[in-house]
Design a protein around this motif. Structure first.
Motif, PDB file in Angstrom:
ATOM      1  N   ILE A   1       0.861  -1.181   0.000  1.00 14.21           N
ATOM      2  CA  ILE A   1       0.000   0.000   0.000  1.00 14.21           C
ATOM      3  C   ILE A   1       0.896   1.229   0.000  1.00 14.21           C
ATOM      4  N   MET A   2       0.723   2.091  -1.012  1.00 18.15           N
ATOM      5  CA  MET A   2       1.605   3.235  -1.205  1.00 18.15           C
ATOM      6  C   MET A   2       0.986   4.506  -0.627  1.00 18.15           C
ATOM      7  N   CYS A   3       1.855   5.426  -0.251  1.00 18.07           N
ATOM      8  CA  CYS A   3       1.410   6.704   0.313  1.00 18.07           C
ATOM      9  C   CYS A   3       0.625   7.496  -0.730  1.00 18.07           C
ATOM     10  N   PRO A   4      -0.330   8.325  -0.290  1.00 12.07           N
ATOM     11  CA  PRO A   4      -1.124   9.138  -1.229  1.00 12.07           C
ATOM     12  C   PRO A   4      -0.219  10.045  -2.064  1.00 12.07           C
TER      13      PRO A   4
ATOM     14  N   TYR B   1       9.408  14.338   2.397  1.00  6.07           N
ATOM     15  CA  TYR B   1       9.000  12.992   2.818  1.00  6.07           C
ATOM     16  C   TYR B   1       7.664  13.097   3.541  1.00  6.07           C
ATOM     17  N   PRO B   2       6.973  11.961   3.715  1.00  5.59           N
ATOM     18  CA  PRO B   2       5.640  12.000   4.341  1.00  5.59           C
ATOM     19  C   PRO B   2       5.675  12.719   5.687  1.00  5.59           C
ATOM     20  N   GLY B   3       4.752  13.626   5.829  1.00  3.34           N
ATOM     21  CA  GLY B   3       4.672  14.446   7.026  1.00  3.34           C
ATOM     22  C   GLY B   3       5.381  15.770   6.872  1.00  3.34           C
ATOM     23  N   ARG B   4       6.371  15.829   5.966  1.00  2.00           N
ATOM     24  CA  ARG B   4       7.096  17.082   5.742  1.00  2.00           C
ATOM     25  C   ARG B   4       7.373  17.250   4.244  1.00  2.00           C
ATOM     26  N   TYR B   5       6.287  17.268   3.467  1.00  2.04           N
ATOM     27  CA  TYR B   5       6.420  17.486   2.029  1.00  2.04           C
ATOM     28  C   TYR B   5       6.783  18.942   1.756  1.00  2.04           C
ATOM     29  N   THR B   6       7.445  19.170   0.628  1.00  2.00           N
ATOM     30  CA  THR B   6       7.720  20.538   0.191  1.00  2.00           C
ATOM     31  C   THR B   6       6.595  20.990  -0.734  1.00  2.00           C
ATOM     32  N   TYR B   7       6.317  22.284  -0.684  1.00  2.00           N
ATOM     33  CA  TYR B   7       5.205  22.842  -1.441  1.00  2.00           C
ATOM     34  C   TYR B   7       5.694  24.006  -2.301  1.00  2.00           C
TER      35      TYR B   7
ATOM     36  N   SER C   1      10.594   2.583   1.361  1.00  2.00           N
ATOM     37  CA  SER C   1      10.680   2.838   2.797  1.00  2.00           C
ATOM     38  C   SER C   1       9.303   2.693   3.422  1.00  2.00           C
ATOM     39  N   VAL C   2       9.273   2.363   4.706  1.00  2.00           N
ATOM     40  CA  VAL C   2       8.014   2.123   5.422  1.00  2.00           C
ATOM     41  C   VAL C   2       7.673   3.362   6.254  1.00  2.00           C
ATOM     42  N   PHE C   3       6.381   3.722   6.208  1.00  2.00           N
ATOM     43  CA  PHE C   3       5.926   4.889   6.976  1.00  2.00           C
ATOM     44  C   PHE C   3       4.636   4.536   7.713  1.00  2.00           C
ATOM     45  N   LEU C   4       4.536   4.925   8.986  1.00  2.00           N
ATOM     46  CA  LEU C   4       3.343   4.690   9.799  1.00  2.00           C
ATOM     47  C   LEU C   4       2.326   5.780   9.491  1.00  2.00           C
ATOM     48  N   ILE C   5       1.176   5.384   8.964  1.00  2.00           N
ATOM     49  CA  ILE C   5       0.232   6.398   8.493  1.00  2.00           C
ATOM     50  C   ILE C   5      -0.362   7.196   9.638  1.00  2.00           C
ATOM     51  N   ALA C   6      -0.246   6.709  10.867  1.00  2.00           N
ATOM     52  CA  ALA C   6      -0.728   7.499  12.001  1.00  2.00           C
ATOM     53  C   ALA C   6       0.119   8.755  12.194  1.00  2.00           C
ATOM     54  N   ASP C   7       1.329   8.777  11.616  1.00  2.00           N
ATOM     55  CA  ASP C   7       2.197   9.940  11.746  1.00  2.00           C
ATOM     56  C   ASP C   7       1.927  11.015  10.695  1.00  2.00           C
TER      57      ASP C   7
ATOM     58  N   VAL D   1      -7.883   5.423  10.488  1.00  2.00           N
ATOM     59  CA  VAL D   1      -6.435   5.260  10.627  1.00  2.00           C
ATOM     60  C   VAL D   1      -6.133   4.551  11.935  1.00  2.00           C
ATOM     61  N   THR D   2      -5.326   3.498  11.872  1.00  2.00           N
ATOM     62  CA  THR D   2      -4.867   2.792  13.079  1.00  2.00           C
ATOM     63  C   THR D   2      -3.372   2.919  13.176  1.00  2.00           C
ATOM     64  N   CYS D   3      -2.860   2.798  14.333  1.00  2.00           N
ATOM     65  CA  CYS D   3      -1.422   2.987  14.537  1.00  2.00           C
ATOM     66  C   CYS D   3      -0.600   1.891  13.894  1.00  2.00           C
ATOM     67  N   SER D   4      -1.225   0.743  13.654  1.00  2.00           N
ATOM     68  CA  SER D   4      -0.442  -0.369  13.107  1.00  2.00           C
ATOM     69  C   SER D   4      -0.412  -0.388  11.589  1.00  2.00           C
ATOM     70  N   THR D   5      -1.155   0.509  10.932  1.00  2.00           N
ATOM     71  CA  THR D   5      -1.217   0.512   9.474  1.00  2.00           C
ATOM     72  C   THR D   5       0.020   1.201   8.907  1.00  2.00           C
ATOM     73  N   LEU D   6       0.612   0.562   7.859  1.00  2.00           N
ATOM     74  CA  LEU D   6       1.823   1.086   7.238  1.00  2.00           C
ATOM     75  C   LEU D   6       1.569   1.384   5.769  1.00  2.00           C
ATOM     76  N   CYS D   7       2.381   2.306   5.220  1.00  2.00           N
ATOM     77  CA  CYS D   7       2.397   2.516   3.769  1.00  2.00           C
ATOM     78  C   CYS D   7       3.848   2.633   3.332  1.00  2.00           C
ATOM     79  N   PHE D   8       4.055   2.473   2.052  1.00  2.00           N
ATOM     80  CA  PHE D   8       5.403   2.480   1.498  1.00  2.00           C
ATOM     81  C   PHE D   8       5.640   3.761   0.714  1.00  2.00           C
ATOM     82  N   CYS D   9       6.872   4.260   0.767  1.00  2.00           N
ATOM     83  CA  CYS D   9       7.286   5.431   0.003  1.00  2.00           C
ATOM     84  C   CYS D   9       8.635   5.137  -0.636  1.00  2.00           C
ATOM     85  N   LEU D  10       8.934   5.880  -1.695  1.00  2.00           N
ATOM     86  CA  LEU D  10      10.201   5.684  -2.386  1.00  2.00           C
ATOM     87  C   LEU D  10      11.345   6.177  -1.525  1.00  2.00           C
ATOM     88  N   ASN D  11      12.422   5.426  -1.525  1.00  2.00           N
ATOM     89  CA  ASN D  11      13.558   5.726  -0.652  1.00  2.00           C
ATOM     90  C   ASN D  11      14.147   7.112  -0.885  1.00  2.00           C
ATOM     91  N   PHE D  12      14.267   7.529  -2.177  1.00  2.00           N
ATOM     92  CA  PHE D  12      14.995   8.758  -2.423  1.00  2.00           C
ATOM     93  C   PHE D  12      14.185   9.991  -2.078  1.00  2.00           C
TER      94      PHE D  12
END
Length: 773
Positions: free
Chosen positions: A309-312, A543-549, A740-746, A760-771
């Motif tokens: 499952i990939m990040c939005p 990166y997730p949680g701190r995207y650039t805009y 890379s793995v990211f906790l979607i609760a974050d 959203v549950t704390c145990s749910t994960l999503c994947f993001c590209l490493n770079f």
């Protein structure tokens, strides 16, 4: 016969018999009414009834009187004899004394002895290439001679068999145009007004042009060789696309400047054949290995890619998505991003170096064959622009010739240099702003495409072929191609205007200045979006949680799981092919439609003689910058072939097919749809060669960066040598390793998909590209 209100008569030798009677003159005649004196140039005009009509008539009368003073002979066709009933035609003939005088002034080389150096014999390879060869009479239309600069006081040294045919028609029209461009037509405030170009700009004359030899669809009825017909039959036919070009005949008819362009285009096309074959082989390799690619297999596997499952892809409106939805996208990416990418990038680096070095050799040989070795000195000494001479009020001693010549002080040029630099800077800024607008468009519509493609129940077929990234790239590339074509139209006008205001001294300086401006404009216009996708897109995402805009409104674009190379390929393909299709359609259809409309409008008196000069008058004008745009188009194509070729190995193949067709299109329109250009000399392709060298050096760097940072080949090699533990499938597990793995609760609350905020549950994960980290 009345010339400007005065009766003028001509003496005709008693032993000369007219080829045509006035009452029976052929419509294909290229002679005066006496059938003896050849028409070397034609001027046309229409009487103006407006307030400046008398001024224009006075300028024409003064101009024509001054032409007669130089020795030229004029014959005027009344408007009542013209097809439209309102156009006057001034036919100009250069007699022998004028020709020999200006041939010496221009340093024109003429034959003194038949060459005893044998032509190169056919090799066994030449016999194998027999179908592409032209008949010897077409390839070598005239014998080879030893030549020397003409001297009117040493005429006995030259092979003068017939004064009427000693100077070829291209040389005759070049001499007459030299006189026309320097002939005065008035004086104002102590400054002479000179040149046919200024009269054309003020509509005092409608046009000025040399005549074609005859009809292009049939040979001449006289003993004269119709070179136009020979060119049309052996060069301008699309069915002869596989044939070599008759370079000597092109040079004889159109002059060295046009001839050397077609030599360069033909040589470039021949070299493209090797690059196209290697590029096609690399593409076939990618096609054959597409199904066995381990990366695509893992992405498409429901148990691997289907469980990731990939990040939005955007904030709030974009949902989580599964990696296997990009299955087809990853396969397409492998077509252009595989093991052969590095090989092809290295090959093209070698190819571009060999191409330029071999062209230098070919050009040097051409200079010798066409007697152009010492032409550069001629150009510097003689070819002052008439506009420069007219604007100059000062004179300065030339240290080389020890003669006084026009001089423009630097202080008079500085204001225009400042205007020129400011305009160029503003144009470049406008180009960059248009690229930023395209980026904003991509960011704005990406969320729309992403949300539109989220319905798994109804849009599975759409998602199979299109991802949000691909849909955005396709639409943005098409929009960018349209913007490029629109901006080019305006930049051509601006560049020509500011170059004219700089008042260049020689034609060479004018062309060099205009070339650099137009190239800078088009380089930024065509390649800026490709540079953005190749080297900037996806590099500053965060990166997730701190995207650039961007502007604190739109989240920066991300590359897809297979990387940005496939998007660079899409961008390059649409812009390159779109430009070539539009260019060929425009070049072929525009003169055809304009000529048809002009003939339809002017052919109102079908019972009148539709003469040779009227037929040519109704054709399109090639113009002084016609060849400039041909070079510019070829150089920009060279950039597409070399700068980003690591991402698109089929670029040389598309360029090859375009050039094979483009050579015949150019030949067809020059021979059939355009007036005959004034012959001009050139010993090389000029400043374009320096531009090609600069692009060749840049291409080595861009392809190295594409392989290093845009392609996925380096990360795969690192995984292969450092992390792979499976000897049978070395890239097994590469996809999982690259994410890379990211906790979607974050996730911050403003970035979580709106429909999933309550689940959203704390145990749910999503994947993001490493770079992205």
């Amino acid at each position: 016969m009345s010339l400007g209100g005065k009766e003028t008569s001509f003496l005709i030798p008693e032993d000369s018999q007219p080829l045509f009677q006035r009452s029976e003159q052929s419509k294909d005649s290229v002679f005066f009414r006496d059938g003896i004196r050849q028409i070397d140039f034609v001027l046309s005009y229409v009487e103006d009834v407006k307030k400046d009509g008398e001024l224009k008539a006075e300028r024409r009368q003064t101009f024509e009187q001054n032409l007669r003073k130089t020795g030229l002979e004029l014959e005027i066709e009344d408007k009542m004899n013209s097809e439209d009933g309102k156009t006057y035609f001034v036919k100009i003939h250069a007699p022998w004394e004028v020709l020999v005088t200006y041939a010496e002034v221009l340093g024109i080389k003429m034959p003194i002895k038949l060459s005893d150096i044998p032509r190169p014999k056919y090799s066994p390879l030449s016999y194998m290439l027999g179908p592409v060869k032209l008949p010897l009479g077409v390839k070598y239309p005239k014998p080879e001679y030893f030549t020397a600069q003409f001297s009117r006081h040493r005429q006995e040294l030259f092979l003068i068999e017939d004064e009427a045919t000693f100077f070829p028609s291209s040389t005759r029209n070049r001499i007459v145009y030299y006189i026309l461009s320097r002939c005065p037509f008035g004086e104002e405030e102590g400054k002479k007004k000179i040149g046919i170009e200024r009269l054309l700009n003020t509509n005092t004359y409608l046009s000025a042009y040399p005549l074609h030899d005859g009809q292009y669809w049939r040979p001449s009825k006289t003993s004269r060789i119709n070179e136009r017909y020979v060119l049309c039959k052996n060069w301008a036919r699309f069915s002869y696309f596989y044939k070599e070009q008759p370079f000597d005949l092109i040079r004889n008819y159109y002059g060295e400047k046009i001839g050397i362009y077609f030599v360069f285009l033909g040589y470039y096309t021949e070299m493209l054949l090797f690059a196209a074959l290697v590029g096609l082989a690399c593409f076939i390799y990618g096609l054959l290995s597409m199904e066995s690619n381990q990366t695509s297999i893992e992405i498409c596997d429901p148990n691997i890619g289907g469980q990731m499952i990939m990040c939005p892809l955007c904030d709030e409106v974009c949902d989580y998505w599964r990696l296997n939805t990009t299955c087809l996208h990853s396969k397409f990416s492998h077509l252009f991003d595989n093991e052969s990418t590095v090989f092809f990038a290295i090959f093209m680096g070698i190819w571009v170096t060999l191409f330029l070095e071999f062209w230098k050799q070919r050009q040097a040989r051409l200079e010798y064959e066409w007697d152009l070795v010492d032409f550069e000195e001629e150009q510097q000494q003689l070819q002052l622009r008439p506009e420069f001479e007219a604007m100059c009020k000062h004179k300065k001693m030339n240290p080389v010739t020890q003669e006084m010549e026009p001089h423009m002080p630097l202080c008079h040029r500085i204001p225009w240099y400042f205007v020129s630099g400011t305009t160029v800077t503003f144009g470049m800024a406008l180009l960059l702003s248009s690229m930023v607008s395209i980026i904003v468009y991509r960011l704005s519509v990406f969320a729309i495409f992403a949300s539109f493609m989220e319905s798994e129940a109804t849009l599975q077929s759409v998602k199979r072929f299109f991802t949000p990234q691909l849909a955005t790239a396709l639409s943005a590339s098409c929009l960018n191609c349209l913007v490029i074509l629109i901006l080019n139209f305006f930049y051509e006008k601006i560049s020509a205007w500011i170059t004219k205001m700089e008042i260049p001294r020689t034609h060479q300086e004018y062309e060099s200045s205009l070339t650099l401006k137009m190239f800078l404009f088009q380089f930024v216009n065509y390649y800026s979006s490709c540079f953005y996708v190749a080297f900037f897109k996806g590099k500053f995402v965060g990166y997730p949680g701190r995207y650039t805009y961007m502007f604190n409104l739109w989240r920066s674009e991300e590359c897809g799981p297979p990387g940005c190379l496939i998007e660079l390929t899409t961008q390059l393909t649409i812009i390159m092919i779109g430009k070539q299709i539009f260019g060929n359609i425009h070049e072929a259809c525009q003169p055809l439609i304009f000529n048809w409309w002009r003939r339809r409008r002017t052919r109102t008196h079908s019972e009148k003689l539709y003469s040779r000069w009227e037929q040519d008058h109704d054709l399109q004008v090639y113009g002084h910058r016609g060849l400039f745009y041909e070079y510019l188009e070829t150089v920009m194509q060279f950039g597409f072939v070399t700068l980003f070729v690591a991402s698109f190995p089929l670029a040389p193949l598309f360029a090859l097919m375009n050039n094979i067709m483009g050579i015949r299109v150019d030949a067809w329109k020059l021979t059939t749809q355009y007036r005959r250009p004034v012959a001009a000399k050139a010993h090389s392709i000029g400043v374009w060669q320096d531009i090609l060298y600069g692009m060749a050096i840049l291409s080595v760097a861009t392809n190295a960066f594409i392989v290093s940072f845009t392609s996925d080949i380096i990360p795969r090699l690192v995984y292969f040598y450092a992390y792979s533990k499976n000897s049978t499938e070395p890239l097994s597990g590469y996809i999982n390793n690259s994410l890379s793995v990211f906790l979607i609760a974050d996730f911050p609350n403003h970035t979580v998909p709106m429909e999933k905020k309550d689940f959203v549950t704390c145990s749910t994960l999503c994947f993001c590209l490493n770079f992205y980290w």
